[in-house]
Write an enzyme that holds these catalytic residues in place. Structure first.
Site, PDB file in Angstrom:
ATOM      1  N   ASP A 125       0.860  -1.164   0.000  1.00 11.59           N
ATOM      2  CA  ASP A 125       0.000   0.000   0.000  1.00 11.59           C
ATOM      3  C   ASP A 125       0.908   1.230   0.000  1.00 11.59           C
ATOM      4  O   ASP A 125       2.061   1.171   0.442  1.00 11.59           O
ATOM      5  CB  ASP A 125      -0.913  -0.001   1.226  1.00 11.59           C
ATOM      6  CG  ASP A 125      -2.200   0.770   1.003  1.00 11.59           C
ATOM      7  OD1 ASP A 125      -2.263   1.551   0.037  1.00 11.59           O
ATOM      8  OD2 ASP A 125      -3.136   0.599   1.799  1.00 11.59           O
ATOM      9  N   SER A 126       0.403   2.336  -0.518  1.00 13.17           N
ATOM     10  CA  SER A 126       1.252   3.520  -0.701  1.00 13.17           C
ATOM     11  C   SER A 126       1.900   3.944   0.606  1.00 13.17           C
ATOM     12  O   SER A 126       1.216   4.166   1.605  1.00 13.17           O
ATOM     13  CB  SER A 126       0.436   4.673  -1.275  1.00 13.17           C
ATOM     14  OG  SER A 126      -0.048   4.336  -2.553  1.00 13.17           O
TER      15      SER A 126
END
Length: 797
Positions: free
Chosen positions: A331-332
């Site tokens: 995930d970012s």
């Protein structure tokens, strides 16, 4: 299947179709049935589509340099995220991706700063631009390794022009696996036709706290239901390898402290046994049954160890236990959080080492890919990350690209066919079916619903009455016009009925959310707007009040400290009800709401969640009886936020309703939902009544439509282990079927309980079936059990 066939035809038209005229003369890499990706004039194993995938991967890996391998471990965010170019430029030959890149995320998808690009608003130009971007990696890199174009897709593919489905929570309320699979087929087909090869869906998190902002992105609070629907979404997306499905967010993501979001995605509040029972079954099923090719690793830690830096989670559980064979994307900023949030890494380089050794394949963030690739190269050269580890991580990425056929068919060959496919009339009809099936009838006193079309006048009021903004979403279609409730009602009734409209209030007031703890009197302007709605109601035979959420009050980083209607919405409902005219409330929302006053004083209540672009049409169909609602709740609706945690399934007496110092009971329980008709249950059969540890148990029941309208019933099967070595849940959902019955019609509904349906995590944390008696319960909701029986599991003699 028609969707898949059309997508394949779009992709498999001869490669020369997508080659500009000037390239046909100058490029000699395109041959009948293969592409000379490494430009050496002969067909290598990795270029041979008939060769086994593992051999192709090994052949390509053996030819790759350190620079090329490390480039397959990072994401390049697309136009106006990190990339500043819509199309490849000569400068790309001096960028780090000159040696390739694992994936490009959200390229030309029309979100945010890139929304004005002609390559996001014109489908034919978009397809051409995606091909040109892919062409750079095929023709201008040494080995011609294609890029995996990743894209969001929770409500349909995230592109301005695409088929708009209900939110994932809405899809959960359909209890319809076949419909979810069709949504997956459509989403995957449209994505691939637009040039995207990997869709970040479904969300496999199970929502256990109604305050949580991302509850709208889940199927609900029960792991069995979410597993069954999640598997179907994965299978639909990946049918014929149209796209890869990347499930999110692994692991233990949805139970953060206080349901907080944003920068507070840490410290999950859940025990190890609850993780196994509630939070992991969805991922296990999606991988083992659905063959899911992608997993997104989450930001959070568990028990002090960040998941994205945990070998236990990313290797031991994901790969060794579940058999995952795809690639893991972070995930970012999950990698960066290892050092600047969790503080388990000294710097980015240390975070890179921890994540790659844990099992991460591809780092994603809204920063340049160099941030991960360059430190990784240093770590390999220094011997701190072995070349074997790097090869293993790259091998997974390459395998997925080969499975998807990107090496053999890297381009979208027929932009005109794409234009015909995306958001087609056929797809919109499927989305309308989904919107209808997602609607739950919460209350229908004195049969106020359905409303007769012979009504002379009707008022339509409320902040969501004429607002289609919830049909556009960051993780789904972001453009296009949705049908509002007002438009749906007007279209349904035509000119013969007077429709009076007034907004009444906004979703929130000026000082929300502070006004939830420090209430303020209505302003003169707010009183005036509510007054207009009252006037509309007084002039009408009946009023539909449309309330709920906006994208300001729910979603990512939008958790709440209250479950009440935000702003002045309750004031509006009270004022309209005080007119004495008949009133119906429609909720368009992303989380359960504690509508205590409305539940007590309003005779008709419809829960529509976020229904997508077809919202107004579907809601009007339900209001006026052209569709009989059959959705059931996949979440518990508490009376007050003070009851949280309050959810299903639950341990014996954990939600006891006998305390005299607190409000007891839910507004609506898991599995609840009314209909315009009625259903009777009879003839429950269980066979055999005594079974071995490894045997199946068959359960069947007859269900009759005992009312006067055709309708859908969701038949629900629950089990209870009557005596066990550890405390188990009061009811375990272990089967469900949505059936449609004509008036007077009876159908037999069959279920099969397999050993895993009866298993538990014992005191030694082994997943086993224990001998003993089990209770099976069949009903219309978790609280409306119509029939029950017992059977026994015995150890082999």
């Amino acid at each position: 299947m028609r969707i898949i066939s059309l997508v394949l035809s779009i992709l498999l038209i001869g490669l020369s179709v997508s080659l500009p005229a000037q390239d046909k003369a100058s490029k000699s890499i395109y041959h009948g049935g293969w592409i000379d990706l490494n430009k050496n004039g002969r067909m290598d194993v990795y270029e041979n589509s008939a060769a086994p995938i593992d051999r192709r991967v090994d052949d390509l890996l053996s030819q790759m340099t350190l620079e090329e391998k490390t480039c397959q471990t990072a994401t390049l965010y697309g136009y106006k995220r990190v990339l500043q170019d819509e199309l490849p430029t000569p400068a790309w030959k001096n960028q780090i991706w000159k040696d390739g890149i694992a994936n490009i995320d959200e390229h030309l998808n029309g979100w945010g700063a890139g929304s004005k690009s002609v390559y996001a608003t014109d489908i034919r130009k978009h397809v051409w631009a995606m091909n040109e971007t892919q062409r750079f990696f095929i023709e201008e890199t040494r080995l011609g390794i294609p890029v995996d174009f990743t894209e969001e897709g929770l409500r349909g593919v995230a592109f301005p022009i695409a088929t708009s489905f209900p939110s994932e929570l809405g899809m959960g309320h359909t209890w319809d696996p076949e419909l979810v699979r069709e949504m997956g087929r459509i989403t995957g087909g449209e994505a691939r036709a637009l040039g995207y090869t990997n869709v970040y869906a479904p969300t496999l998190d199970v929502s256990r706290d109604q305050r949580w902002g991302r509850i709208e992105d889940t199927y609900g609070e029960d792991p069995y239901l979410a597993s069954r629907l999640g598997v179907e979404m994965v299978k639909g997306l990946q049918e014929n390898h149209t796209v890869a499905s990347t499930g999110k967010h692994f692991a233990v993501y949805s139970v953060g402290k206080g349901a907080c979001e944003g920068e507070a995605r840490t410290a999950p509040q859940v025990s190890p046994r609850e993780i196994e029972n509630l939070l992991l079954p969805t991922f296990k099923a999606a991988i083992k049954e659905g063959g899911m090719l992608g997993v997104m690793s989450s930001y959070n830690d568990y028990d002090g160890i960040p998941v994205t830096g945990s070998k236990y989670w990313l290797t031991e559980r994901l790969r060794n236990d579940f058999g995952f064979r795809g690639y893991v994307v972070s995930d970012s900023a999950a990698v960066e959080y290892l050092y600047h949030k969790h503080a388990v890494a000294a710097d980015m380089k240390d975070a890179v080492r921890q994540s790659i050794e844990a099992g991460l394949n591809v780092k994603t963030n809204f920063t340049r890919p160099d941030d991960f690739i360059l430190p990784l190269r240093e770590l390999v050269k220094e011997g701190k990350v072995s070349i074997k580890t790097l090869n293993d991580r790259v091998r997974d990425v390459l395998r997925v690209k080969f499975i998807l056929g990107i090496f053999d068919h890297p381009y979208v060959a027929d932009a005109a066919a794409t234009e015909r496919l995306v958001n087609s009339a056929e797809h919109q009809e499927a989305a309308l079916r989904a919107a209808r099936e997602s609607i739950v009838l919460l209350k229908n006193d004195q049969n106020i619903l359905p409303v007769t079309k012979e009504i002379k006048s009707i008022a339509v009021v409320g902040p969501n009455a004429n607002d289609d903004s919830t049909a556009r979403y960051r993780y789904g279609p972001s453009g296009g016009k949705g049908v509002t409730v007002l438009e749906g009602i007007r279209s349904k009734l035509g000119d013969r009925v007077k429709v009076n409209y007034a907004k009444g209030c906004e979703i929130t007031d000026a000082h929300w959310p502070e006004t939830e703890v420090l209430p303020e009197p209505l302003t003169r302007e707010e009183s005036s707007e509510i007054g207009k709605a009252v006037t509309a109601a007084e002039k009408s035979d009946l009023t539909v009040v449309v309330l709920g959420d906006s994208m300001k009050t729910v979603g990512e980083s939008a958790s709440r400290t209250s479950l009440d209607l935000p702003g002045r919405q309750l004031d509006l409902a009270r004022a309209v009800q005080a007119t004495g005219k008949p009133i119906i409330v429609v909720l368009i929302n992303g989380r359960p709401m504690s509508i205590n006053w409305i539940n007590k004083y309003v005779p008709g209540i419809i829960e529509a969640w976020f229904p997508g672009a077809q919202a107004g049409t579907a809601i009007a169909d339900v209001l006026f009886g052209d569709y009989n609602p059959g959705g059931k709740l996949t979440v518990t609706v508490p009376r007050t936020v003070g009851q949280i945690p309050f959810n299903f399934p639950t341990k014996p007496n954990a939600q006891w309703e006998g305390e005299k110092t607190r409000v007891n009971g839910a507004l609506y329980y898991f599995g609840y939902g009314l209909s315009y008709t009625s259903f009777t249950y009879s003839n429950l059969r269980v066979s055999p009544l005594v079974q071995s540890l490894r045997g199946d148990v068959a359960v069947s029941v007859d269900v009759k439509n005992s009312g006067t309208r055709e309708g859908d019933e969701v038949v629900q099967l629950y089990t209870r282990d009557l005596v066990s070595s550890v405390t188990t849940y009061e009811k375990n959902l272990r089967g469900f079927k949505r059936i449609r019955l004509l008036p007077g019609e009876t159908k037999t509904v069959n279920f099969v309980l397999r050993p895993d349906d009866l298993a538990l995590w014992d005191r030694s944390m082994h997943f086993v079936v224990e001998p003993g008696k089990f209770k099976v319960m069949i009903g219309s909701s978790s609280e409306d059990i119509r029939l029950h029986a017992e059977f026994e599991i015995v150890a082999a003699k």
